[in-house]
Write an enzyme that holds these catalytic residues in place. Structure first.
Site, PDB file in Angstrom:
ATOM      1  N   LYS A 129       0.671  -1.230   0.016  1.00 61.69           N
ATOM      2  CA  LYS A 129      -0.110   0.004  -0.012  1.00 61.69           C
ATOM      3  C   LYS A 129       0.839   1.258  -0.022  1.00 61.69           C
ATOM      4  CE  LYS A 129      -3.895  -2.018   2.119  1.00 61.69           C
ATOM      5  NZ  LYS A 129      -5.171  -2.099   3.341  1.00 61.69           N
ATOM      6  N   TYR A 173     -12.397  -2.383  -3.815  1.00 68.05           N
ATOM      7  CA  TYR A 173     -13.035  -2.436  -2.579  1.00 68.05           C
ATOM      8  C   TYR A 173     -14.588  -2.355  -2.516  1.00 68.05           C
ATOM      9  CZ  TYR A 173      -8.407  -2.414  -0.251  1.00 68.05           C
ATOM     10  OH  TYR A 173      -7.035  -2.673   0.183  1.00 68.05           O
ATOM     11  N   PHE A 232     -15.895   2.986   6.841  1.00 70.55           N
ATOM     12  CA  PHE A 232     -14.421   3.560   6.450  1.00 70.55           C
ATOM     13  C   PHE A 232     -14.187   3.603   4.916  1.00 70.55           C
ATOM     14  CE2 PHE A 232     -14.556  -0.881   7.582  1.00 70.55           C
ATOM     15  CZ  PHE A 232     -13.682  -1.766   6.570  1.00 70.55           C
ATOM     16  N   ARG A 243      -1.814 -14.528   4.820  1.00 67.39           N
ATOM     17  CA  ARG A 243      -2.477 -13.873   5.946  1.00 67.39           C
ATOM     18  C   ARG A 243      -1.622 -13.670   7.353  1.00 67.39           C
ATOM     19  NH1 ARG A 243      -7.025 -11.305   4.405  1.00 67.39           N
ATOM     20  NH2 ARG A 243      -7.910 -11.372   6.401  1.00 67.39           N
ATOM     21  N   THR A 295      -5.425  -7.309  10.666  1.00 72.42           N
ATOM     22  CA  THR A 295      -5.580  -6.054   9.901  1.00 72.42           C
ATOM     23  C   THR A 295      -5.223  -4.744  10.942  1.00 72.42           C
ATOM     24  OG1 THR A 295      -7.622  -6.882   9.094  1.00 72.42           O
ATOM     25  CG2 THR A 295      -7.493  -4.520   8.929  1.00 72.42           C
ATOM     26  N   ARG A 337       2.572  -6.353   9.301  1.00 76.57           N
ATOM     27  CA  ARG A 337       1.793  -5.013   9.933  1.00 76.57           C
ATOM     28  C   ARG A 337       2.396  -4.816  11.117  1.00 76.57           C
ATOM     29  NH1 ARG A 337      -3.709  -7.553   7.692  1.00 76.57           N
ATOM     30  NH2 ARG A 337      -3.827  -6.136   5.600  1.00 76.57           N
ATOM     31  N   ASN A 345      -2.007   0.340   6.717  1.00 77.89           N
ATOM     32  CA  ASN A 345      -1.493  -0.983   7.351  1.00 77.89           C
ATOM     33  C   ASN A 345      -0.793  -1.654   6.403  1.00 77.89           C
ATOM     34  OD1 ASN A 345      -3.650  -2.025   5.693  1.00 77.89           O
ATOM     35  ND2 ASN A 345      -4.530  -3.058   7.301  1.00 77.89           N
ATOM     36  N   HIS A 347      -2.559  -5.554   1.562  1.00 79.71           N
ATOM     37  CA  HIS A 347      -3.461  -6.079   1.501  1.00 79.71           C
ATOM     38  C   HIS A 347      -3.157  -7.510   1.095  1.00 79.71           C
ATOM     39  CE1 HIS A 347      -7.750  -7.282   0.305  1.00 79.71           C
ATOM     40  NE2 HIS A 347      -7.105  -7.693  -1.069  1.00 79.71           N
ATOM     41  N   GLU A 354      -9.511 -11.466  -7.279  1.00 80.59           N
ATOM     42  CA  GLU A 354      -8.570 -10.419  -7.103  1.00 80.59           C
ATOM     43  C   GLU A 354      -7.647 -10.315  -8.226  1.00 80.59           C
ATOM     44  OE1 GLU A 354      -7.732  -9.830  -3.057  1.00 80.59           O
ATOM     45  OE2 GLU A 354      -9.699  -9.163  -2.383  1.00 80.59           O
TER      46      GLU A 354
HETATM   47  P1  CMP Z   1      -7.547  -4.689   3.589  1.00 83.50           P
HETATM   48  O1  CMP Z   1      -6.834  -5.917   3.965  1.00 83.50           O
HETATM   49  O2  CMP Z   1      -6.881  -3.926   2.296  1.00 83.50           O
HETATM   50  O3  CMP Z   1      -9.100  -4.589   3.405  1.00 83.50           O
HETATM   51  C1  CMP Z   1      -9.606  -3.545   3.787  1.00 83.50           C
HETATM   52  C2  CMP Z   1      -9.085  -2.306   4.323  1.00 83.50           C
HETATM   53  O4  CMP Z   1      -9.983  -1.530   4.914  1.00 83.50           O
HETATM   54  C3  CMP Z   1      -8.179  -3.257   5.539  1.00 83.50           C
HETATM   55  O5  CMP Z   1      -7.100  -3.487   4.917  1.00 83.50           O
HETATM   56  C4  CMP Z   1      -7.854  -1.609   6.512  1.00 83.50           C
HETATM   57  O6  CMP Z   1      -6.630  -1.178   5.778  1.00 83.50           O
HETATM   58  C5  CMP Z   1      -9.027  -0.545   5.985  1.00 83.50           C
HETATM   59  N1  CMP Z   1      -9.649  -0.249   7.317  1.00 83.50           N
HETATM   60  C6  CMP Z   1      -9.764   0.877   7.720  1.00 83.50           C
HETATM   61  N2  CMP Z   1     -10.414   0.731   8.625  1.00 83.50           N
HETATM   62  C7  CMP Z   1     -10.896  -0.232   9.239  1.00 83.50           C
HETATM   63  C8  CMP Z   1     -11.749  -0.870  10.022  1.00 83.50           C
HETATM   64  N3  CMP Z   1     -12.217  -0.104  11.097  1.00 83.50           N
HETATM   65  N4  CMP Z   1     -11.867  -2.232   9.994  1.00 83.50           N
HETATM   66  C9  CMP Z   1     -11.333  -2.908   8.908  1.00 83.50           C
HETATM   67  N5  CMP Z   1     -10.816  -2.382   7.886  1.00 83.50           N
HETATM   68  C10 CMP Z   1     -10.474  -1.063   8.030  1.00 83.50           C
END
Ligand code: CMP
Length: 140
Positions: A11, A51, A59, A87, A93, A104, A114, A117, A128
């Site tokens: 990212k 997304y 968010f 993962r 996350t 992370r 973070n 992805h 994807e």
């Molecule tokens: P990702 O795995 O890219 O999938 C969705 C993204 O939303 C997640 O990682 C986070 O970076 C982002 N995100 C921001 N806020 C939240 C939240 N409250 N809960 C989950 N994902 C979040």
């Protein structure tokens, strides 16, 4: 164990800090092979579409804005149980919940910024990967 492919995105927080190599080393050291990789500047419409599954989450807008705030590196990782393995390598996350040694935990700045992805299931990985790559770009 079965050989799988999964989609990874490094990212904008990580490309800005020039740590894509450190992140790739985590994948390779854990046995995943980077079989495709490209650096992209996502447009708003591409990020919104990628997304889309989160479009009703509070968010969503911030997430899209963040994902277009700088370049990303999209990549396909291959290996045994690649979806789950990736993962585990990424960690939770929210970096506050991530285990020691995960990407992370080491690199993420916040739940939004973070660093990476990764696809969350085998089925989503297929969708994807084809979102960003043609079959001819996957070089095993
Ligand atoms: P990702 O795995 O890219 O999938 C969705 C993204 O939303 C997640 O990682 C986070 O970076 C982002 N995100 C921001 N806020 C939240 C939240 N409250 N809960 C989950 N994902 C979040």
């Amino acid at each position: 164990m079965s050989v799988e492919k999964t989609l990874s995105i490094i990212k904008p927080d990580a490309t800005k800090r020039n740590i894509t190599g450190l992140i790739n080393a985590k994948f390779e050291n854990a046995g995943l092979k980077i079989i495709a990789q490209k650096r992209l500047q996502l447009t708003r419409s591409i990020a919104e579409k990628f997304y889309e599954i989160h479009k009703d989450r509070p968010f969503y807008n911030d997430l899209v804005n963040f994902m277009i705030s700088g370049p990303v590196v999209v990549q396909v990782l291959e290996g045994n149980n690649a979806v789950k393995l990736n993962r585990n390598i990424m960690g939770a996350t929210n970096p506050e919940d991530a285990e020691e040694g995960t990407i992370r935990k080491e690199f993420a700045e916040s739940i939004e910024a973070n660093s990476v992805h990764g696809s969350d299931s085998f089925e989503n990985a297929k969708t994807e990967i084809s979102f960003f790559f043609a079959k001819i770009e996957l070089i095993v």
